[in-house]
Every structure is written in structure tokens, then in C-alpha cells.
Design an enzyme around this catalytic site. Structure first.
Site, PDB file in Angstrom:
ATOM      1  N   TYR A 177       0.852  -1.197   0.000  1.00 12.32           N
ATOM      2  CA  TYR A 177       0.000   0.000   0.000  1.00 12.32           C
ATOM      3  C   TYR A 177       0.880   1.236   0.000  1.00 12.32           C
ATOM      4  CZ  TYR A 177       0.870   0.916   4.984  1.00 12.32           C
ATOM      5  OH  TYR A 177       1.452   1.202   6.188  1.00 12.32           O
ATOM      6  N   CYS A 178       0.257   2.377  -0.350  1.00 12.41           N
ATOM      7  CA  CYS A 178       1.013   3.624  -0.347  1.00 12.41           C
ATOM      8  C   CYS A 178       0.131   4.769   0.140  1.00 12.41           C
ATOM      9  CB  CYS A 178       1.631   3.890  -1.708  1.00 12.41           C
ATOM     10  SG  CYS A 178       0.439   3.923  -3.070  1.00 12.41           S
ATOM     11  N   ARG A 179       0.131   5.892  -0.583  1.00 13.75           N
ATOM     12  CA  ARG A 179      -0.546   7.081  -0.057  1.00 13.75           C
ATOM     13  C   ARG A 179      -2.043   7.108  -0.315  1.00 13.75           C
ATOM     14  NH1 ARG A 179       4.032  11.014  -2.540  1.00 13.75           N
ATOM     15  NH2 ARG A 179       5.546  10.895  -0.839  1.00 13.75           N
TER      16      ARG A 179
END
Lengths: 219, 219
Positions: A177-179
Site C-alpha cells: 500500500y502507499c498514499r
DNA sequence: GTAATGATCAATTAATCTATTGAATGTTAG
DNA sequence: CTAACATTCAATAGATTAATTGATCATTAC
């Protein structure tokens, strides 16, 4: 107080807050600050802005009370004034996704350019994590991981991923996952991992969306 | 597609939607349309705008896909393009209420000018209604009542209330509601009712807030 | 058909917003 | 103390937005 006068004043105040949001660069800044407090320099490195211009946009956000700043030594650290600010942005973004055909088209093109359509929802992830079947990978820059991440996630920033592939298990499913939905880092990480024989999928949601739902986070 | 290019485009699109909201008159129009479809004339009568100016603002909202219009005979009826539009406005309004001191001050002054601080929440109302202890009164204009109202509410528009006082019971609690927290009609109705010996309180929430929560409505 | 009504359009001016530039401020490192 | 660095400030020019005005278009009533 006269009703008309009251309405004029109150709608003007509310519009002035909305105006502070109504700029592409400021929206991008809001989304970055949702990851955690950032210095002006960090914001500049993660957007396309000059220092003076970023600072100016930050002043605009600050005078609308959407962000606050705190000076520590040479640096000014900016952060969202309240989680509600992120909620407004999230609601607005969802509206855009549902109403605006151009946005839908851009998202589709972007996903396709990443050859990667598989993703996992928050609730699917919670289930997999409980069964110990998945490894959760935070691919945002270290600073963002350190100012808050999804519970039990490990940190391998996007740009270090290639050199750290050997640290990752081939038998476990890796969830990256990221932003958030407009961020490319998890897409790219999943693409790289799959190319090297890992079983990887992208988490649909980013850290701020997870946090604002009240799901478990760590610092 | 290049990430930077994608971000520039997507944030610009999202900002253009936000810009369409970033004007006091357009916010007021959104809130009015949340009560139900309205002609341009009706909007003009309920705001402080000239016809040409209202029409222009409606075009702005329309090209951002926040509202739609439908021509029926001589009239154009405008309505919100989606309940999400109201949700964005509501979230933004709540942010304003919580962050902006000036708004807090204006609301306080306004409530005090109405000598009326007592109000009831949605869940309190649901309870009272079940016990048959309360009469629910919609004081918005008839058109708005007719295009949707809280289940079991009766309609007495604000400006007809005085002449219809004798139709109301003195032994039952009367709960009045209107368009929402920025609307004066329920305040004024409660004030009038109390002055004439009725037991009246104001519902905290307006019709659109009730509807968007999924609580029971009628048409 | 003509007038009346409801709404939109087009042009204009004033006000506001934005990016850029260069200078100024405040803080730390040496 | 000086240089380097991070940030802010101030001034400017170009772009965008908004209210007003008067004209135009579409539909209905007579």
C-alpha cells in the site's frame, strides 16, 4: 441579526474555506500532509512546486485553518489542522470519481499503464492478516511510515524495493500500500514484485483512508 | 503515462470541481437544491441573486456536473447531480463549524438573536415519534415539503403558521424542522409557537441531513 | 401571430488569484 | 562572525472569476 445578512456572512466564510481547497497544488499538498507532518522542503521534493510557491500555497491553507505549522530549528513542519480536512478531501475525491468522466478515464488509463488491475479491499486484508497469510508492505518513503502506518506493516520504500527483494518471502502473499488511490508507488511495487515471482497485490486504500476509518494503526 | 503528468491532470480535474463549489452563492444554491428540484425563478426568490447571475452560477455548477437541469415547459428545473454533492457540502460545512472561529461566533449570535437554544436530535425525535408523543412539523415552503419530507411530518409553511395556530394541539410536543442548520425558519416557528403557549422545540437537523442518513422519508 | 414570461447568452469592467522573481528573515554549522 | 540553508515576504504581470447590463432565445397565453 437579519437573516439575509447572516446567510451572506456564513456562506462567505464557508466559501473562503472551500476556496482555499480549490487549487490543484493545494489539493496535492493536503493529500501529502495526510501522510504526516512535512517540512516545506519535503513538500517541494514530492510535488512540482518551487519553494516560494509551495510556501505561498501553505500560507493560503494556513490562513483558512486547514493546516498548521510548527517551527523546529531551520524547518517548518506543516500538518493538517484536523482529520476532518482529510475527510473533506476524501469526500470530494469520491465525488469526482463518481461524477467526472474525465477523471474516470484518467484513472483507467493510469491503471492500465501499470498492467495491474488486481487489488484488495481493507476488509479482505484484515481477514488475511488474521489468518497470518499475508505480509503487509508499506512502500511510502520512510518518513511517512515513521509518522504512522497500518498495524503490522513493514517498511520498504519504493526506491529501495529492488535491492531488498531477497528479504521478502516467496510463499506468502504480499500486500503493498502507499498514499492512496492517486499514488503510483504501490502499483509499481506490485508490478516489480510480480515480475520477480512474488505473489503480490495492491491494497485499494492508502494509509490516510485506513486511519480515518478507525482501523488499527501504529507509529 | 508519466506519474507527474497523471497527477497534474487528476488534481486539476478535482480542483475544477472544488472551484465550482468555492463561491458563497453557489453554496447557497447547493443547499437549496438539496431540498428538491427548483426552477431558476425559485432559486432567485430564495437567494439574493438576479436572474442572469443565478443562471450563470447554475451553468458553472452544471459544467462541473454538480447539478443537472431538465426543461419542463417554460421552466428549467435544476437538481443535485447526486446525493454525494450534498455530502460534500455537509462535510465541508462541518469542517467550517469546527475550524473557523468566525463561523462559530456567527452561529452563536444567530441562535441568541432567536432566543432559542433548545433543540432535539434525530435519534431523540425517532424515539418520541414512536411513543406518539410528538407532532412533527415541516415549516419549509410547500414545494419543498412536496418533493420530499421526513416520514409522518405535516406541512405548515413558515409564513402560514400564524394563521394556522388553532389547528395545532396544545398538549403534544411540537417538533419543527426546516432546511438545515443555516436556515432560520424552524427557529422562528418555535419562537412563535412558544409565544402562543405551545410546547415546541427545533429539530437539530434539516431535511437533507435526515435523508442522507437513510432515515425514513416520504414524498 | 403577438405579448408575456422564464431562462440563457455575450460583453464589459472590477476584483481576485497565481507563478515568478528577487530580497529579506531566521536558524544552524563551522 | 560568516556562510549556508530553509523559509517567508513583497512586488509584479498575466490569467481567471464575478456582477452587471442589455440582448436573445424558447415556450406559453391570449
Amino acid at each position: 441579526m437579519n437573516v439575509r445578512e447572516f446567510k451572506n456572512k456564513i456562506y462567505s466564510e464557508l466559501a473562503s474555506i472551500t476556496k482555499a481547497l480549490a487549487n490543484p497544488h493545494r489539493l496535492e499538498i493536503i493529500e501529502l500532509l495526510a501522510q504526516g507532518p512535512s517540512s516545506v522542503e519535503y513538500i517541494v521534493d514530492n510535488t512540482n512546486l518551487t519553494v516560494a510557491n509551495a510556501s505561498q500555497h501553505l500560507q493560503t491553507l494556513k490562513s483558512a485553518r486547514l493546516v498548521r505549522s510548527e517551527r523546529r530549528g531551520k524547518y517548518s513542519y506543516y500538518s493538517l489542522a484536523s482529520p476532518k480536512v482529510f475527510e473533506v478531501w476524501e469526500t470530494m475525491r469520491e465525488l469526482g470519481f463518481s461524477q467526472n468522466a474525465e477523471i474516470g478515464k484518467l484513472m483507467k488509463e493510469f491503471r492500465e499503464s501499470r498492467h495491474n488491475l488486481e487489488s484488495m479491499t481493507s476488509s479482505q486484508l484484515l481477514e488475511r492478516m488474521q489468518q497470518g497469510k499475508a505480509l503487509l508492505l508499506d512502500v511510502r518513503p520512510r518518513e511517512e511510515y515513521e509518522s504512522g502506518h497500518i498495524a503490522s506493516a513493514i517498511s520498504i520504500p519504493s526506491d529501495e524495493l529492488f535491492e531488498k527483494l531477497k528479504e521478502l518471502p516467496k510463499d506468502k502473499e504480499i500486500v503493498a500500500y502507499c498514499r492512496g488511490p492517486l499514488c503510483a508507488m504501490a502499483y509499481d511495487a506490485v508490478e516489480l514484485l510480480n515480475k520477480h515471482g512474488f505473489k503480490a497485490v495492491r491494497l485499494e486504500t492508502g494509509f490516510p483512508e485506513w486511519e480515518v476509518k478507525g482501523l488499527p494503526v501504529e507509529q
